[in-house]
Design a protein around this motif. Structure first.
Motif, short mmCIF file in Angstrom:
data_model
loop_
_atom_site.label_atom_id
_atom_site.label_comp_id
_atom_site.label_asym_id
_atom_site.label_seq_id
_atom_site.Cartn_x
_atom_site.Cartn_y
_atom_site.Cartn_z
N TYR A 44 0.83 -1.20 0.00
CA TYR A 44 0.00 0.00 0.00
C TYR A 44 0.87 1.26 0.00
N ARG A 45 1.94 1.22 0.77
CA ARG A 45 2.84 2.37 0.84
C ARG A 45 3.44 2.67 -0.53
N ALA A 46 3.87 1.62 -1.22
CA ALA A 46 4.44 1.80 -2.55
C ALA A 46 3.39 2.30 -3.54
N ALA A 47 2.16 1.81 -3.40
CA ALA A 47 1.09 2.24 -4.30
C ALA A 47 0.76 3.71 -4.09
N ASP A 48 0.82 4.16 -2.85
CA ASP A 48 0.43 5.54 -2.53
C ASP A 48 1.52 6.56 -2.85
N ASP A 49 2.75 6.12 -2.98
CA ASP A 49 3.88 7.04 -3.18
C ASP A 49 4.03 7.36 -4.67
N ASP A 50 3.75 8.60 -5.06
CA ASP A 50 3.85 8.98 -6.46
C ASP A 50 5.27 8.92 -6.99
N GLU A 51 6.26 8.90 -6.11
CA GLU A 51 7.65 8.82 -6.55
C GLU A 51 8.03 7.40 -6.97
N VAL A 52 7.25 6.42 -6.54
CA VAL A 52 7.55 5.02 -6.83
C VAL A 52 6.96 4.64 -8.18
N LYS A 53 7.79 4.15 -9.07
CA LYS A 53 7.34 3.68 -10.38
C LYS A 53 7.37 2.15 -10.47
N VAL A 54 8.29 1.51 -9.74
CA VAL A 54 8.48 0.06 -9.79
C VAL A 54 8.74 -0.44 -8.38
N VAL A 55 8.24 -1.64 -8.07
CA VAL A 55 8.43 -2.26 -6.76
C VAL A 55 9.22 -3.55 -6.93
N VAL A 56 10.17 -3.77 -6.03
CA VAL A 56 10.93 -5.02 -5.98
C VAL A 56 10.56 -5.76 -4.70
N LEU A 57 10.24 -7.04 -4.82
CA LEU A 57 9.98 -7.89 -3.65
C LEU A 57 11.16 -8.83 -3.47
N ALA A 58 11.78 -8.78 -2.29
CA ALA A 58 12.98 -9.57 -2.02
C ALA A 58 12.87 -10.25 -0.67
N GLY A 59 13.81 -11.15 -0.40
CA GLY A 59 13.89 -11.82 0.89
C GLY A 59 15.28 -11.66 1.48
N ALA A 60 15.35 -11.31 2.75
CA ALA A 60 16.64 -11.14 3.41
C ALA A 60 17.31 -12.50 3.64
N GLY A 61 18.63 -12.53 3.57
CA GLY A 61 19.37 -13.74 3.88
C GLY A 61 19.54 -14.66 2.68
N LYS A 62 19.67 -15.95 2.98
CA LYS A 62 20.01 -16.92 1.94
C LYS A 62 18.82 -17.35 1.09
N HIS A 63 17.59 -17.08 1.58
CA HIS A 63 16.41 -17.62 0.90
C HIS A 63 15.35 -16.56 0.70
N PHE A 64 14.63 -16.68 -0.42
CA PHE A 64 13.50 -15.80 -0.69
C PHE A 64 12.39 -16.07 0.32
N SER A 65 11.84 -17.28 0.30
CA SER A 65 10.84 -17.65 1.31
C SER A 65 10.59 -19.15 1.29
N ALA A 66 10.60 -19.74 2.47
CA ALA A 66 10.31 -21.16 2.62
C ALA A 66 8.82 -21.44 2.71
#
Length: 282
Positions: A44-66
Motif C-alpha cells: 500500500y505504501r508503494a502504491a500511494d507514493d507517487d515517486e515510486v514507479k516500480v516495486v521489488v519484492l525480495a527476501g533477506a538472507g540466503k532464501h527468498f521464502s520457505a
C-alpha cells in the motif's frame, strides 16, 4: 526510508524504485501473519507514493521464502488481525473449516489477488528457496529474476493438499509440467523454471541485486499510465484464460483436503509438520 531491522518487512525507496524485503532470515522468511500484514502495508505504501514507479519484492538472507509458517516460535495463525483483504469474519474465535476458510480467504488468496493488481510493475528477486507459500508471493509479481542457486517447489501434495491457495500453477507453467511439479514435490531449479517460462532471467547469485536494480530502473523510465494499463491488459488476458475462476475452484478443493485431513489424520496438515516435511525431502 527503511523500516527497523527487527521488523518482519523492511521498506526502502531509492529514486523511483521501492524495495520490499521480507525480514525473517533466521526462519528462511517463513510467512507468519505478522509478516503477511506487514507486506500488505508495504505494498500500500508503494502504491500511494507517487515517486515510486516500480516495486521489488525480495527476501533477506540466503532464501527468498520457505513458505507459510507452520512451526516457528513466532507462528501466529491463531491470533486475530485487523482484516483488510475481504469481508470474512475473524477466524480466531471460530473452529474447524469456518476458521481456516475465513483466515486463508484473507491472508492467502485475498491478499495475493490484491497484490497482483497493484498498478505498478513488481519484480520478484528470488534466491535460494522459493517453496509453497513463497511461490504465491513470486507469482503475484509481474517479473521473476532468479539467482542461479534458486529453487522452486510446492510439496504440499505430501499433506494430501492439491497445491497452495493461490493456485496459479497451470498459468505460470505448462499443465503437464505443473502436474509433475505437484505429483513429485521435487525442487525445480532456476534454470528449469526459466526453460518452462516461469522465470524471466537467471543470473549469478552475486549479481542478483544489481541486475534487479538495473531492470527496475530501466522499466521506471516508462510512463506511469502506460505501465499500469499494460499490466491490467495482461492480467485481464490471464483472467479470461480462467486464472481467477480456476483459483476459486481450487481454493475449495484445498479446503476439502484440509477438512478430510482433520477427519482422517492427526491434523488439518495431514500430520506433516516442519520436521516431517524436511524428512520427506522438502
Amino acid at each position: 526510508m527503511t523500516a527497523a531491522h527487527d521488523e518482519p518487512v523492511c521498506y526502502e525507496r531509492q529514486g523511483p524504485v521501492a524495495t520490499v524485503t521480507m525480514n525473517r532470515p533466521d526462519y528462511r522468511n517463513a510467512q507468519n501473519s505478522a509478516m503477511t500484514y506487514a507486506l500488505d502495508r508495504a505494498f500500500y505504501r508503494a502504491a500511494d507514493d507517487d515517486e515510486v514507479k516500480v516495486v521489488v519484492l525480495a527476501g533477506a538472507g540466503k532464501h527468498f521464502s520457505a513458505g507459510h509458517d507452520i512451526g516457528t516460535p513466532e507462528r501466529d495463525a491463531h491470533l486475530p488481525f485487523d482484516r483488510k483483504a475481504g469481508l470474512w469474519w475473524d477466524h480466531s474465535d471460530k473452529a474447524g473449516a469456518e476458521s481456516r476458510f475465513a483466515r486463508e480467504s484473507e491472508v492467502y488468496l485475498g491478499m495475493c489477488r490484491r497484490w497482483r493488481e497493484l498498478p505498478k510493475p513488481v519484480i520478484a528477486s528470488v534466491q535460494g528457496a522459493c517453496v509453497a507459500g513463497g511461490l504465491m508471493l513470486a507469482w503475484v509479481c509481474d517479473l521473476i529474476i532468479a539467482s542461479d542457486d534458486a529453487f522452486f517447489a510446492d510439496p504440499v501434495v505430501r499433506m494430501g493438499i492439491p497445491g497452495v491457495e493461490y493456485f496459479a500453477h497451470p498459468w505460470v507453467m505448462p499443465p503437464r509440467i505443473a502436474k509433475e511439479f505437484l505429483y513429485t514435490g521435487d525442487r525445480m531449479s532456476a534454470q528449469r523454471a526459466y526453460e518452462v517460462g516461469m522465470v524471466n532471467r537467471v543470473v549469478p547469485r552475486a549479481e542478483l541485486t544489481e541486475h534487479v536494480k538495473e531492470l527496475a530502473t530501466r522499466i521506471a523510465e516508462m510512463p506511469r499510465m502506460g505501465l499500469a494499463l499494460t499490466k491490467r491488459a495482461v492480467n485481464q488476458a490471464e483472467d479470461l484464460q480462467g486464472l481467477h475462476t480456476g483459483m476459486d475452484s481450487v481454493f475449495g478443493l484445498h479446503h476439502l483436503a484440509h477438512a478430510h485431513n482433520a477427519e482422517t489424520a492427526p491434523d488439518a496438515l495431514g500430520g506433516m509438520d516442519i520436521r516431517a516435511m524436511k524428512k520427506a525431502g522438502s
